[in-house]
Design a protein around this motif. Sequence first.
Motif, mmCIF file in Angstrom:
data_model
loop_
_atom_site.group_PDB
_atom_site.id
_atom_site.type_symbol
_atom_site.label_atom_id
_atom_site.label_comp_id
_atom_site.label_asym_id
_atom_site.label_seq_id
_atom_site.Cartn_x
_atom_site.Cartn_y
_atom_site.Cartn_z
ATOM 1 N N SER A 257 0.830 -1.207 0.000
ATOM 2 C CA SER A 257 0.000 0.000 0.000
ATOM 3 C C SER A 257 0.860 1.250 0.000
ATOM 4 O O SER A 257 0.545 2.236 -0.669
ATOM 5 N N GLN A 258 1.968 1.219 0.749
ATOM 6 C CA GLN A 258 2.872 2.367 0.785
ATOM 7 C C GLN A 258 3.513 2.599 -0.576
ATOM 8 O O GLN A 258 3.683 3.746 -1.003
ATOM 9 N N ILE B 79 -2.463 12.103 -2.325
ATOM 10 C CA ILE B 79 -3.274 10.904 -2.118
ATOM 11 C C ILE B 79 -4.206 11.149 -0.940
ATOM 12 O O ILE B 79 -3.770 11.249 0.204
ATOM 13 N N ARG C 159 1.016 4.476 -2.584
ATOM 14 C CA ARG C 159 0.958 5.887 -2.161
ATOM 15 C C ARG C 159 2.188 6.650 -2.663
ATOM 16 O O ARG C 159 2.075 7.785 -3.139
ATOM 17 N N THR D 36 -6.734 5.677 0.309
ATOM 18 C CA THR D 36 -6.413 4.389 -0.283
ATOM 19 C C THR D 36 -7.511 3.425 0.128
ATOM 20 O O THR D 36 -8.073 3.546 1.223
#
Length: 117
Positions: free
Chosen positions: A34-35, A48, A38, A51
Motif C-alpha cells: 500500500s505504501q 493521495i 501511495r 487508499t
Amino acid sequence: MVLSHMKELAEAYLGKKAENAAISGLVCFGDSESQVNRDAGAIAGFNIVRTMYESAAAAMIYDLDRKEKYMLFFDVVDCPLDVSILNSQDVRVTSGDIQVAGEDLDSHSLSHLTEEF
C-alpha cells in the motif's frame, strides 16, 4: 511513469490540474504494498487523499447516484476474491481470500453445483 501519464490524460480531459487522487489496491496488499502505491501517486504529483481496496472503490463508484442503504459487493474477476460491505459511501468492512478466485472459484463452484444437482 504510468500514473504520470494517467494524470496528464485526466488533466487534458478535465481542462484543469488534477491534484488529488484515491488509489485502490488488492485486498491482499499489506502495509508495504500500500505504501508503494501511495509513493507512486506522490511521485506522479498527486495528493493521495484515500487508499482503499478495489472492491470498495468499485462499489462506491457504482453507488454514486443510487445511495443504497447497504451493499454487499463481490469482486471475483481476479485473485483474490474481494468482498466489501458499504453503507452510504462508507466502507464498513473489506476482506478477501487469495485462495478463492479465478480458476479456484470456478472449481469450487463447479464442485458445489455437481454435488447439489
